[in-house]
Design a protein around this motif. Sequence first.
Motif, mmCIF file in Angstrom:
data_model
loop_
_atom_site.group_PDB
_atom_site.id
_atom_site.type_symbol
_atom_site.label_atom_id
_atom_site.label_comp_id
_atom_site.label_asym_id
_atom_site.label_seq_id
_atom_site.Cartn_x
_atom_site.Cartn_y
_atom_site.Cartn_z
ATOM 1 N N UNK A 196 41.625 35.034 95.984
ATOM 2 C CA UNK A 196 41.225 33.554 95.167
ATOM 3 C C UNK A 196 42.467 33.174 94.325
ATOM 4 N N UNK A 201 45.229 28.416 93.675
ATOM 5 C CA UNK A 201 46.481 27.605 93.539
ATOM 6 C C UNK A 201 46.747 26.354 94.460
ATOM 7 N N UNK A 202 45.808 26.484 95.404
ATOM 8 C CA UNK A 202 45.686 25.431 96.545
ATOM 9 C C UNK A 202 44.648 24.338 95.887
ATOM 10 N N UNK A 203 43.678 24.929 95.481
ATOM 11 C CA UNK A 203 42.782 23.928 94.750
ATOM 12 C C UNK A 203 43.387 23.131 93.658
ATOM 13 N N UNK A 204 44.249 23.727 92.879
ATOM 14 C CA UNK A 204 45.003 22.768 91.482
ATOM 15 C C UNK A 204 45.840 22.107 92.270
ATOM 16 N N UNK A 205 46.227 21.960 93.730
ATOM 17 C CA UNK A 205 46.976 20.716 94.329
ATOM 18 C C UNK A 205 48.416 21.529 94.496
ATOM 19 N N UNK A 206 48.574 22.701 94.550
ATOM 20 C CA UNK A 206 49.998 23.103 95.053
ATOM 21 C C UNK A 206 50.166 23.230 96.383
ATOM 22 N N UNK B 47 32.649 26.208 98.890
ATOM 23 C CA UNK B 47 34.002 26.521 99.337
ATOM 24 C C UNK B 47 34.311 25.278 100.435
ATOM 25 N N UNK B 50 35.671 22.457 98.565
ATOM 26 C CA UNK B 50 36.920 22.960 97.984
ATOM 27 C C UNK B 50 37.880 22.530 98.990
ATOM 28 N N UNK B 72 42.764 21.918 101.138
ATOM 29 C CA UNK B 72 42.524 22.015 99.676
ATOM 30 C C UNK B 72 43.138 21.303 98.681
ATOM 31 N N UNK B 73 44.764 21.556 98.893
ATOM 32 C CA UNK B 73 45.332 21.082 97.758
ATOM 33 C C UNK B 73 45.512 19.452 97.693
ATOM 34 N N UNK B 77 40.050 18.544 93.466
ATOM 35 C CA UNK B 77 38.824 19.191 92.969
ATOM 36 C C UNK B 77 39.078 20.566 91.885
ATOM 37 N N UNK B 78 38.526 20.599 90.876
ATOM 38 C CA UNK B 78 38.811 21.721 89.969
ATOM 39 C C UNK B 78 37.900 22.748 90.184
ATOM 40 N N UNK B 79 38.295 23.948 90.412
ATOM 41 C CA UNK B 79 37.439 25.188 91.036
ATOM 42 C C UNK B 79 37.592 26.094 89.793
ATOM 43 N N UNK B 81 36.681 30.042 89.649
ATOM 44 C CA UNK B 81 36.389 31.103 90.489
ATOM 45 C C UNK B 81 35.496 32.025 89.862
ATOM 46 N N UNK B 99 48.856 23.179 87.572
ATOM 47 C CA UNK B 99 48.141 22.144 88.337
ATOM 48 C C UNK B 99 48.932 20.753 88.202
ATOM 49 N N UNK B 146 41.984 25.240 83.047
ATOM 50 C CA UNK B 146 42.874 24.963 84.113
ATOM 51 C C UNK B 146 42.369 24.142 85.162
ATOM 52 N N UNK B 147 41.167 24.127 85.311
ATOM 53 C CA UNK B 147 40.351 23.411 86.332
ATOM 54 C C UNK B 147 40.215 21.687 85.882
ATOM 55 N N UNK B 150 43.488 19.150 85.450
ATOM 56 C CA UNK B 150 44.004 17.949 86.403
ATOM 57 C C UNK B 150 43.177 16.830 86.492
ATOM 58 N N UNK B 156 34.060 22.497 90.585
ATOM 59 C CA UNK B 156 33.464 23.293 91.422
ATOM 60 C C UNK B 156 33.366 24.642 90.456
#
Lengths: 584, 371
Positions: A196, A201-206, B47, B50, B72-73, B77-79, B81, B99, B146-147, B150, B156
């Motif tokens: 996760x 890290x991907x989800x936040x756009x990296x 998922x 995302x 995903x990137x 979306x801000x997830x 976990x 982000x 953090x989610x 951005x 999510x």
Amino acid sequence: MQVERPKVQGEAAPKWVVFRDYLRRNPMLWKTLPLFVFLVGYILYPLIRTFIESFYTNQGELSLANYRAFFNLERPANLEALFTSIGLAAASVVAAAAIGIPLAFLFTKFEFPGSRIFSRLVVIPMVFPPLISVLAYIFLYGEAGMVPKGLQDLFGLAKPPFVLKGLPGILIIHAYTQFIYFYTMTSAAISKVDASIDEAARNLGGGFWFRMRKITLPLLTPGLVGASLLVFMIAINSFSAPYLLGGSYRFLSMQVYVSKMNGNMAMAATQASILAMISIIFLLLIRWYSQQRQYKMVGKGVSVHVTEIRNPWARYIAMIISIVALVVLSLPQVTLFLISLVPSGTWTTQTFPPVYSWVNYKGLLRNPRLATAVKNSLTMSSIATLGALVLGSIIAYFLSKKEFKTRWAMEVLTMLPWALPGTIIAINLIIAFNQPTWLTLNHILVGTYWILPLAYLVKIVPLITRSVFAVFEQLDESLEEAGRNLGGKWFYVFRRIIFPNILPGIASGALLALVSTIGEFTSSIMLYTYSNKPMSMEILDQMQNFNYGPAAAMGTIQVVLIAAVLIITGRLFGGEQTGGGIYF
Amino acid sequence: MAIVRFENISKHFGNVVAVDSVTYETEDGEFLTLLGPSGCGKTTTLRMVAGFYYPTHGRLFFDDKDVTYVVPEARNTGMVFQNYALFPHMTVFENIAYGLQARRMQKAVIQKKVADAMELVQMTGYERRKVHELSGGQQQRVALARAVVIQPDILLLDEPLSNLDAKLRKTTSEELRRLQKQLGITTIYVTHDQEEAFSVSDRVIVMNAGAVHQIDTPVNTFNSPKDVFVAEFLGHSNLFPGKIVETDGESIIVETEALAGRVRAAKTRQRPEWKWHVGETVHVMIHTNQLKISSEPKPENTTTGILRFKMFNGLNWNLEFQVGDGTCRAIVPNEFTSDYADLSIGDELTLCYPYEEVYLIKGKESSRDAS
């Protein structure tokens, strides 16, 4: 335990009373004494003797002449060896990393048909003792090797297109046997890092490279540094590959052997001291580094989600890379086995051997020379393992369950032989025990049967200590408490609860130690005598007489034994891949 | 802000169907919760939004943009976990800034935005802490900051409260609800805890075995479950199978063996879209708090029960009775004047349930037509 000092009224108590009370207050001092006698007597004292010896000339004068000779710029043979060794070690780190890290990513991060099986099979080089891996490579890629000759035939060339020898040859063998340390460390780090994390890290756009730089590499760094230190230490101490393929190159580990063979013990001691210092520095670095707290994962782990490869081309490429990798990795084993089936004298100019039979294996039993070598190796390994099992278990028990001031010393001394190459262990034993000492019951050990089992024992004490230590650490203290709470007396609890729990770990440690010494080469070549000639020496002799079949058969037996032990103990193809092979 | 639209989305893992042709659409700025038992496909659905899974069939849209196969990137979306997935090698500040750095914002802007986000979750002053030095609740807030920092189109939340203790869970869910309304981000929330789902959501989607069973407001979901699964999953109700024997303009009469008699239900209490026919099988649902203990017999909607179990929990008494060939549970408020404490196991009591509260669930075949 703090006990008050006895009050001394008037005049001071006699010295022996003070000493007795001191021992009473610190019972661990005398409880650990026998262990320290062993550790200091057979590990530290020989090392120091070698160091002292390096300050004496062969004529017995105290001087720095040896070191002056070593660093002599006009006759730079030794310096050359030092720098070649360092260069080789550094190149080995790079080569092993270049193979191990990408493979770890491929098998751990991506899912494609067969990825599970591949990720288990990739550790097969672990079944090779150092000498046998060099042997297999010579059969495969050496001057008369199947691949160069096969290519020569195929394309009708005048001579083989390439031949494995010299520095590149050694480097390739190092990469083959040592990429596993990078592979296991990297894949362990990857699977320890929660999936996760990467998803977040991907989800936040990296993007890919951004994540690589900010997340993946920083998280892998501790493991990679650890692996680099380890591979450097192993590579600089490597003996088998330089010995068989080195040709005109000089290596520090080889120089020790050469000096000893030339009877220049003072120079051998000097070279050994310098190599030992490098090894010890790396041992301390590794120990220090592994104690630096690595990143703690926070939060509870949830199930791991593996990235799906959507692109069909990527899947095919991943599969092709895996298959090629597996073929390349397992060719040496296959070749070794093939050669072991070739009767002596039947294979002359052909590219591939024309005749196959089991005659070489039968020879191991019937030929008295070969049978003796096999028997010697098995006997000496068993003796060494039994001794190391007793010592290692007690040391592990103290390290795991007891607190005492000299704990660090016990830990460092126990791990010392792990860092020292077989050459140095041998030189140390020679220098320390070429005269009668009370440690050897007033016998001269050099030139006797017993010096080799002692060298094996010293070498495997760290291995056994480590696996038994792990067992003790995992043993939940509340198990014992629960056993006592339910009414078990101490011995009953030990028999019913402790012993069954520690037995598998101790047994697997002992088996690993046993098979790792059966093929021992580096100490053996310096210490063996007619009475205890081990398998590795016999292999060397057979090779020199071009009797490849019997040599390969002995090699195959070692490989099969090691593979069996690794499978039994779950290190090969097991669920968890433990760090590295059995030689370190 | 965006609308998420699922068009006939399925996800198979080998032979396992994790999500089975799901179709629905969120509203803008809505707090939508996926509720269901573990393994029901709710996390898989999240998922897919995302982008960590791609659907086996169907399309996924954010507003009018087809994002089915977008990486995903690139989804914005801000997830949050379940285990927060905070980057262990970074400080709180670096985690939240990550982000923004990925979006190549300027340093000064990042400083400002991170500071705002930290204020939003009341974590100001913790910038330089390493994440493992934080408590579970603080980690959860950092993950949230953090989610949202951005400015995601969709927020999510994957069981974000499951690692917190009960007390913290309650205050955090209130905070989450307040924050979501303040920011107005379309939010999809996954949980298996219905109280959590009801207290934060605008709408709840009840899922089981990969299929959507009901999409409704929390109140409607609880009061008027569309099928037996939803009613059973939400609990707090007694369900008895029966058969309609009579209907008229106002009421429906059901005969049920489990309650040993006839039950009359008001038509106004039922789902308006359902039609009722004599002879069809239904389930009678009576919420546990609607079952009353009566001192005198009543003409209808009454039955006799033998007390089998009783438990006191402060505000209420939990009672369990044997009625007909079934059991039913009642939760009755604890009042000083009532004498439930004196009841003993095996006592025979009269139970009644108001006509206006009896809810009927259509049998399986017919409920599929209706939905």
